[in-house]
Scaffold this motif. Structure first.
Motif, mmCIF file in Angstrom:
data_model
loop_
_atom_site.group_PDB
_atom_site.id
_atom_site.type_symbol
_atom_site.label_atom_id
_atom_site.label_comp_id
_atom_site.label_asym_id
_atom_site.label_seq_id
_atom_site.Cartn_x
_atom_site.Cartn_y
_atom_site.Cartn_z
ATOM 1 N N GLY A 27 0.772 -1.226 0.000
ATOM 2 C CA GLY A 27 0.000 0.000 0.000
ATOM 3 C C GLY A 27 0.807 1.281 0.000
ATOM 4 O O GLY A 27 0.240 2.358 -0.099
ATOM 5 N N THR A 28 2.109 1.190 0.087
ATOM 6 C CA THR A 28 2.921 2.396 0.215
ATOM 7 C C THR A 28 3.260 3.056 -1.123
ATOM 8 O O THR A 28 3.759 4.172 -1.131
ATOM 9 C CB THR A 28 4.224 2.099 0.978
ATOM 10 O OG1 THR A 28 4.919 1.042 0.321
ATOM 11 C CG2 THR A 28 3.938 1.705 2.417
ATOM 12 N N CYS A 29 2.988 2.399 -2.228
ATOM 13 C CA CYS A 29 3.350 2.958 -3.536
ATOM 14 C C CYS A 29 2.141 3.189 -4.438
ATOM 15 O O CYS A 29 2.304 3.467 -5.627
ATOM 16 C CB CYS A 29 4.359 2.045 -4.226
ATOM 17 S SG CYS A 29 5.940 1.999 -3.362
ATOM 18 N N GLY A 71 -2.153 -3.626 -13.897
ATOM 19 C CA GLY A 71 -1.544 -3.530 -12.574
ATOM 20 C C GLY A 71 -2.336 -2.671 -11.617
ATOM 21 O O GLY A 71 -2.441 -2.991 -10.432
ATOM 22 N N VAL A 72 -2.906 -1.579 -12.099
ATOM 23 C CA VAL A 72 -3.675 -0.712 -11.195
ATOM 24 C C VAL A 72 -5.121 -1.169 -11.059
ATOM 25 O O VAL A 72 -5.826 -0.737 -10.145
ATOM 26 C CB VAL A 72 -3.620 0.778 -11.597
ATOM 27 C CG1 VAL A 72 -2.204 1.307 -11.509
ATOM 28 C CG2 VAL A 72 -4.234 1.033 -12.929
ATOM 29 N N ALA A 73 -5.564 -2.048 -11.927
ATOM 30 C CA ALA A 73 -6.952 -2.519 -11.877
ATOM 31 C C ALA A 73 -7.280 -3.249 -10.579
ATOM 32 O O ALA A 73 -8.443 -3.305 -10.186
ATOM 33 C CB ALA A 73 -7.249 -3.419 -13.077
ATOM 34 N N VAL A 74 -6.261 -3.758 -9.895
ATOM 35 C CA VAL A 74 -6.523 -4.457 -8.629
ATOM 36 C C VAL A 74 -6.958 -3.489 -7.536
ATOM 37 O O VAL A 74 -7.511 -3.904 -6.526
ATOM 38 C CB VAL A 74 -5.307 -5.289 -8.167
ATOM 39 C CG1 VAL A 74 -4.957 -6.365 -9.176
ATOM 40 C CG2 VAL A 74 -4.122 -4.411 -7.876
ATOM 41 N N GLY A 75 -6.697 -2.206 -7.719
ATOM 42 C CA GLY A 75 -7.218 -1.204 -6.802
ATOM 43 C C GLY A 75 -6.339 -0.818 -5.643
ATOM 44 O O GLY A 75 -6.721 0.026 -4.834
ATOM 45 N N VAL A 80 3.408 -8.872 -2.711
ATOM 46 C CA VAL A 80 3.463 -10.268 -2.301
ATOM 47 C C VAL A 80 4.599 -10.917 -3.079
ATOM 48 O O VAL A 80 5.055 -10.379 -4.086
ATOM 49 C CB VAL A 80 2.135 -11.003 -2.566
ATOM 50 C CG1 VAL A 80 1.029 -10.480 -1.661
ATOM 51 C CG2 VAL A 80 1.709 -10.879 -4.007
ATOM 52 N N VAL A 81 5.036 -12.068 -2.602
ATOM 53 C CA VAL A 81 6.148 -12.729 -3.273
ATOM 54 C C VAL A 81 5.789 -13.028 -4.736
ATOM 55 O O VAL A 81 6.541 -12.745 -5.647
ATOM 56 C CB VAL A 81 6.547 -14.019 -2.527
ATOM 57 C CG1 VAL A 81 7.615 -14.775 -3.297
ATOM 58 C CG2 VAL A 81 7.026 -13.682 -1.138
ATOM 59 N N ILE A 82 4.611 -13.575 -4.958
ATOM 60 C CA ILE A 82 4.137 -13.852 -6.309
ATOM 61 C C ILE A 82 2.879 -13.031 -6.524
ATOM 62 O O ILE A 82 1.945 -13.090 -5.741
ATOM 63 C CB ILE A 82 3.835 -15.356 -6.500
ATOM 64 C CG1 ILE A 82 5.100 -16.172 -6.289
ATOM 65 C CG2 ILE A 82 3.233 -15.612 -7.867
ATOM 66 C CD1 ILE A 82 4.887 -17.663 -6.322
ATOM 67 N N GLY A 83 2.871 -12.231 -7.566
ATOM 68 C CA GLY A 83 1.680 -11.479 -7.886
ATOM 69 C C GLY A 83 1.723 -10.003 -7.555
ATOM 70 O O GLY A 83 0.702 -9.348 -7.612
ATOM 71 N N SER A 84 2.878 -9.468 -7.237
ATOM 72 C CA SER A 84 2.973 -8.035 -6.994
ATOM 73 C C SER A 84 2.616 -7.285 -8.272
ATOM 74 O O SER A 84 3.014 -7.676 -9.363
ATOM 75 C CB SER A 84 4.386 -7.656 -6.550
ATOM 76 O OG SER A 84 4.508 -6.251 -6.478
ATOM 77 N N ASN A 85 1.865 -6.217 -8.120
ATOM 78 C CA ASN A 85 1.526 -5.425 -9.306
ATOM 79 C C ASN A 85 2.525 -4.305 -9.548
ATOM 80 O O ASN A 85 2.407 -3.580 -10.529
ATOM 81 C CB ASN A 85 0.103 -4.882 -9.198
ATOM 82 C CG ASN A 85 -0.128 -3.999 -7.989
ATOM 83 O OD1 ASN A 85 0.614 -4.042 -7.018
ATOM 84 N ND2 ASN A 85 -1.187 -3.220 -8.042
ATOM 85 N N ARG A 86 3.513 -4.150 -8.715
ATOM 86 C CA ARG A 86 4.506 -3.091 -8.914
ATOM 87 C C ARG A 86 5.276 -3.245 -10.222
ATOM 88 O O ARG A 86 5.418 -2.274 -10.964
ATOM 89 C CB ARG A 86 5.467 -3.024 -7.727
ATOM 90 C CG ARG A 86 4.805 -2.461 -6.484
ATOM 91 C CD ARG A 86 5.752 -2.404 -5.326
ATOM 92 N NE ARG A 86 5.082 -1.886 -4.145
ATOM 93 C CZ ARG A 86 5.682 -1.682 -2.984
ATOM 94 N NH1 ARG A 86 6.967 -1.969 -2.843
ATOM 95 N NH2 ARG A 86 4.996 -1.218 -1.959
ATOM 96 N N PRO A 87 5.779 -4.435 -10.551
ATOM 97 C CA PRO A 87 6.493 -4.560 -11.827
ATOM 98 C C PRO A 87 5.600 -4.268 -13.037
ATOM 99 O O PRO A 87 6.062 -3.727 -14.035
ATOM 100 C CB PRO A 87 6.971 -6.015 -11.851
ATOM 101 C CG PRO A 87 7.000 -6.428 -10.430
ATOM 102 C CD PRO A 87 5.884 -5.667 -9.770
ATOM 103 N N MET A 88 4.321 -4.596 -12.912
ATOM 104 C CA MET A 88 3.399 -4.339 -14.012
ATOM 105 C C MET A 88 3.299 -2.841 -14.283
ATOM 106 O O MET A 88 3.240 -2.425 -15.441
ATOM 107 C CB MET A 88 2.020 -4.909 -13.698
ATOM 108 C CG MET A 88 2.004 -6.417 -13.583
ATOM 109 S SD MET A 88 0.395 -7.023 -13.086
ATOM 110 C CE MET A 88 -0.422 -6.984 -14.668
ATOM 111 N N VAL A 89 3.265 -2.062 -13.228
ATOM 112 C CA VAL A 89 3.113 -0.623 -13.391
ATOM 113 C C VAL A 89 4.467 0.048 -13.598
ATOM 114 O O VAL A 89 4.712 0.694 -14.620
ATOM 115 C CB VAL A 89 2.379 -0.001 -12.180
ATOM 116 C CG1 VAL A 89 2.280 1.512 -12.338
ATOM 117 C CG2 VAL A 89 0.998 -0.620 -12.016
#
Length: 106
Positions: A27-29, A71-75, A80-89
């Motif tokens: 939540g920090t980014c 990546g931002v669609a998750v809201g 998390v170890v698998i599934g972070s949306n940071r690399p997507m964005v």
């Protein structure tokens, strides 16, 4: 198109100069993700309006913006170890930055 490209690249540069997203806490980014999405959406609109090249020229750029949108669609900022949306964005934003430099239009 040139203005939209510059605004997008300036947003990515400002993100980098501010230190990027280094906090590991979830939540920090989210705010930084939103800050990059605005110029990316404007860039997509400019790409759609650009008539000097066809839509096939933009295929990779569209794909990268779509990945950012996914990546931002998750809201929120999910870390998390698998599934972070940071690399997507963030990763896609940086790749798009480089793609734009490698594919200038006259």
């Amino acid at each position: 198109m040139a203005e939209a490209k510059t605004k997008f690249q300036n947003a990515v540069t400002a993100f980098d100069l501010a230190g990027g997203c280094v906090d590991k806490a979830p939540g920090t980014c989210w705010e930084q993700m939103q800050t990059l999405m605005g110029p990316a959406r404007t860039l997509r609109q400019a790409m759609n309006a650009e008539k000097s090249v066809g839509p096939e020229f933009w295929t990779e750029a569209y794909r990268l913006i779509d990945r950012m949108e996914e990546g931002v669609a998750v809201g929120d900022d999910r870390v998390v170890v698998i599934g972070s949306n940071r690399p997507m964005v963030f990763g896609s934003a940086h790749t798009l930055f480089r793609w734009l430099d490698a594919h200038p239009i006259a």
